[in-house]
Structures are given as structure tokens and as C-alpha cells.
Design a protein around this motif. Structure first.
Motif, mmCIF file in Angstrom:
data_model
loop_
_atom_site.group_PDB
_atom_site.id
_atom_site.type_symbol
_atom_site.label_atom_id
_atom_site.label_comp_id
_atom_site.label_asym_id
_atom_site.label_seq_id
_atom_site.Cartn_x
_atom_site.Cartn_y
_atom_site.Cartn_z
ATOM 1 N N PHE A 1 0.862 -1.178 0.000
ATOM 2 C CA PHE A 1 0.000 0.000 0.000
ATOM 3 C C PHE A 1 0.901 1.230 0.000
ATOM 4 N N GLU A 2 0.303 2.390 0.003
ATOM 5 C CA GLU A 2 1.081 3.620 -0.018
ATOM 6 C C GLU A 2 1.986 3.705 1.218
ATOM 7 N N ASP A 3 3.295 3.651 0.985
ATOM 8 C CA ASP A 3 4.323 3.739 2.029
ATOM 9 C C ASP A 3 4.318 2.564 3.002
ATOM 10 N N LEU A 4 3.494 1.538 2.740
ATOM 11 C CA LEU A 4 3.363 0.433 3.681
ATOM 12 C C LEU A 4 3.474 -0.903 2.947
ATOM 13 N N LEU A 5 4.378 -1.771 3.438
ATOM 14 C CA LEU A 5 4.548 -3.102 2.875
ATOM 15 C C LEU A 5 4.393 -4.130 3.990
ATOM 16 N N ILE A 6 3.539 -5.145 3.747
ATOM 17 C CA ILE A 6 3.311 -6.221 4.708
ATOM 18 C C ILE A 6 3.686 -7.523 4.030
ATOM 19 N N ASP A 7 4.702 -8.194 4.553
ATOM 20 C CA ASP A 7 5.221 -9.423 3.954
ATOM 21 C C ASP A 7 4.918 -10.581 4.902
ATOM 22 N N SER A 8 3.962 -11.439 4.520
ATOM 23 C CA SER A 8 3.579 -12.534 5.411
ATOM 24 C C SER A 8 4.592 -13.666 5.410
ATOM 25 N N GLU A 9 5.409 -13.745 4.379
ATOM 26 C CA GLU A 9 6.409 -14.812 4.315
ATOM 27 C C GLU A 9 7.521 -14.580 5.337
ATOM 28 N N ARG B 1 7.133 -12.182 7.616
ATOM 29 C CA ARG B 1 6.419 -11.556 8.736
ATOM 30 C C ARG B 1 7.070 -10.216 9.097
ATOM 31 N N GLU B 2 7.335 -9.438 8.070
ATOM 32 C CA GLU B 2 7.920 -8.118 8.249
ATOM 33 C C GLU B 2 6.963 -7.039 7.756
ATOM 34 N N VAL B 3 6.981 -5.912 8.456
ATOM 35 C CA VAL B 3 6.218 -4.736 8.054
ATOM 36 C C VAL B 3 7.205 -3.586 7.877
ATOM 37 N N LYS B 4 7.087 -2.897 6.748
ATOM 38 C CA LYS B 4 7.983 -1.780 6.474
ATOM 39 C C LYS B 4 7.181 -0.537 6.111
ATOM 40 N N VAL B 5 7.617 0.591 6.643
ATOM 41 C CA VAL B 5 7.066 1.893 6.288
ATOM 42 C C VAL B 5 8.158 2.668 5.574
ATOM 43 N N LYS B 6 7.903 3.004 4.316
ATOM 44 C CA LYS B 6 8.883 3.719 3.487
ATOM 45 C C LYS B 6 10.228 2.983 3.474
ATOM 46 N N GLY B 7 10.149 1.654 3.465
ATOM 47 C CA GLY B 7 11.342 0.836 3.407
ATOM 48 C C GLY B 7 12.006 0.556 4.733
ATOM 49 N N ILE B 8 11.501 1.160 5.803
ATOM 50 C CA ILE B 8 12.101 0.977 7.127
ATOM 51 C C ILE B 8 11.315 -0.071 7.910
ATOM 52 N N VAL C 1 -4.575 -2.974 18.536
ATOM 53 C CA VAL C 1 -4.790 -2.035 17.425
ATOM 54 C C VAL C 1 -4.129 -0.698 17.740
ATOM 55 N N LYS C 2 -4.283 -0.244 18.969
ATOM 56 C CA LYS C 2 -3.654 1.013 19.384
ATOM 57 C C LYS C 2 -2.131 0.932 19.228
ATOM 58 N N ASN C 3 -1.552 -0.192 19.610
ATOM 59 C CA ASN C 3 -0.104 -0.363 19.491
ATOM 60 C C ASN C 3 0.341 -0.347 18.030
ATOM 61 N N VAL C 4 -0.418 -1.026 17.165
ATOM 62 C CA VAL C 4 -0.069 -1.041 15.735
ATOM 63 C C VAL C 4 -0.101 0.376 15.163
ATOM 64 N N ARG C 5 -1.168 1.093 15.443
ATOM 65 C CA ARG C 5 -1.286 2.461 14.944
ATOM 66 C C ARG C 5 -0.125 3.330 15.393
ATOM 67 N N GLU C 6 0.214 3.233 16.678
ATOM 68 C CA GLU C 6 1.258 4.085 17.234
ATOM 69 C C GLU C 6 2.620 3.747 16.632
ATOM 70 N N LYS C 7 2.913 2.452 16.487
ATOM 71 C CA LYS C 7 4.209 2.058 15.926
ATOM 72 C C LYS C 7 4.347 2.495 14.470
ATOM 73 N N LEU C 8 3.272 2.360 13.696
ATOM 74 C CA LEU C 8 3.332 2.781 12.299
ATOM 75 C C LEU C 8 3.416 4.301 12.184
ATOM 76 N N ARG C 9 2.720 5.003 13.069
ATOM 77 C CA ARG C 9 2.785 6.467 13.062
ATOM 78 C C ARG C 9 4.183 6.944 13.386
ATOM 79 N N ARG C 10 4.801 6.346 14.412
ATOM 80 C CA ARG C 10 6.156 6.738 14.793
ATOM 81 C C ARG C 10 7.166 6.412 13.693
ATOM 82 N N SER C 11 6.833 5.430 12.868
ATOM 83 C CA SER C 11 7.740 5.042 11.783
ATOM 84 C C SER C 11 7.568 5.900 10.542
ATOM 85 N N GLY C 12 6.614 6.840 10.574
ATOM 86 C CA GLY C 12 6.481 7.776 9.469
ATOM 87 C C GLY C 12 5.282 7.584 8.570
ATOM 88 N N LEU C 13 4.379 6.648 8.905
ATOM 89 C CA LEU C 13 3.181 6.471 8.087
ATOM 90 C C LEU C 13 2.242 7.649 8.335
#
Length: 217
Positions: free
Chosen positions: A121-129, A131-138, A186-198
Motif C-alpha cells: 500500500f502507499e508507504d506500507l509493505l506487509i510481507d507474510s512470508e 512476517r515483516e512490516v515496512k514503512v517507506k522501506g524501514i 490495534v492502538k499499538n499497531v497504529r502508534e508504531k506505524l505512526r512513529r515510523s512515518g506512516l
């Protein structure tokens, strides 16, 4: 207690290392790549809260808290710090084994939801293989349950998931039925992605129903 746990897990062909205190547990996780951690709260040096927080800074293996503390605030605190499950003493060893196996199954990505290995998605990559999540490559460090929730809702972005559905699909325990667990994660996911620049909130609240994926505000 450690001997009992090791005995039952060894019978199930798990390789088990023991730590006599919190500092030793942290050190072991830095030296070895473990699949799962069973963690007590009342330890002889530092408590399990501090251990969980320290390990979550560098490790993302599932953490099952095993404790005599049954207060709901203790459960919420453990989940906020990154625990994935919570088993109260006294417990049946068979249940401990079953919960560990369930957590390991979840860690392998067996979560009902989208079937794509890579969700972009825009600035967001979710890799289930991986199990990594990246925001803008980070890389963003999520716990096992946090990843499962994000991957599940992202896999079906048009679907609204009730808290009950998320709880049933991601948590195996029948007696762990506190719906506030979902809100905490859900709150934790939102906060971590926000802090990572999403720049947008990826999990939208559908008031009175539950949650759905949202690519943009």
C-alpha cells in the motif's frame, strides 16, 4: 515450576533453555534465536514486565506470560508491553503446551484473512512470508499478535472485522475473552506505524462494529 514446564515441553520434543532470573533471560535471548519465550512476572531480580519490555526492543518471538497475577490490569499491562498470551497459575501443563503450539502456528502465518504473501500500500509493505512490516522501506517491529491483526485486516480491505472475529481467529484460548485485548493491540499497531512515518491511520475504527483497513485518511 521451571522443571515442570521443561519436563512437559521436552516430552513434546521442544528444546528448552531455562533462566533463573530476568537478567539471565535477557542475556540468553541476545545469544540465541528462540521461537518462543515463557515468562513469569515474579522473578528474583527484575520483574517480568521489565524483561518483556527489554526483549521487545530487539526480539519479536511470541511471549507467553505465566503468572499467578490474575488482575485484568496486569493482563492489559503485559499485552501493552508486547506479550502475546497470558496463562494464570495454577494451570494444566497440557493447556500450556496447547497454547505454545497455537502461538507457534500463528507465528508461521496461519491466520485467516488475505492469501497474498506481499501486501503493498502507499508507504506500507506487509510481507507474510518473512512476517515483516515496512514503512517507506524501514522495518517496523511488531509483536506476533500485532502483525496478525494488521495482516488480517489488510488482506481484506473492504471487510469490517468485529472484535469477536479478530479474537476468534488470532487467539486460540477459549477462556481469554476480553475484547479490550483487540483495542490494545490495534492502538499499538497504529502508534508504531505512526512513529515510523506512516502519514495515515491504516486501521480504521467502525464505530459500534469493529475495525477495517484504511489506506488513506
Amino acid at each position: 515450576m521451571r522443571n515442570l514446564v521443561k519436563l512437559y515441553l521436552s516430552k513434546e520434543d521442544f528444546e528448552v533453555d531455562e533462566a533463573r532470573g530476568g537478567h539471565e533471560a535477557i542475556q540468553l535471548t541476545r545469544q540465541h534465536a528462540y521461537d518462543l519465550l515463557v515468562l513469569d512476572i515474579m522473578l528474583p531480580d527484575i520483574d517480568g514486565w521489565e524483561v518483556c519490555s527489554a526483549i521487545r526492543q530487539t526480539q519479536q518471538m511470541p511471549i507467553l506470560m505465566l503468572t499467578a497475577r490474575n488482575d485484568i490490569q496486569d493482563r492489559v499491562r503485559g499485552l501493552n508491553l508486547g506479550a502475546d498470551d497470558y496463562l494464570i497459575k495454577p494451570f494444566a501443563p497440557e493447556e500450556l503446551v496447547a497454547r505454545i503450539k497455537a502461538l507457534l502456528r500463528r507465528e508461521k502465518g496461519k491466520v485467516e484473512g488475505g492469501h497474498n504473501l506481499h501486501l503493498a500500500f502507499e508507504d506500507l509493505l506487509i510481507d507474510s512470508e518473512s512476517r515483516e512490516v515496512k514503512v517507506k522501506g524501514i522495518l517496523v517491529e511488531l509483536t506476533a499478535k500485532e502483525f496478525d491483526i494488521l495482516y488480517m485486516v489488510a488482506g481484506q480491505p473492504k471487510r469490517v472485522f468485529t472484535r469477536e472475529i479478530l479474537l476468534d481467529n488470532i487467539w486460540d484460548s477459549e477462556d481469554f475473552r476480553d475484547l479490550r485485548t483487540i483495542d490494545t493491540h490495534v492502538k499499538n499497531v497504529r502508534e508504531k506505524l505512526r512513529r515510523s512515518g506512516l502519514s495515515y491511520n491504516p486501521i480504521k475504527t467502525v464505530w459500534g462494529v469493529g475495525y477495517k483497513f484504511n489506506t488513506q485518511e
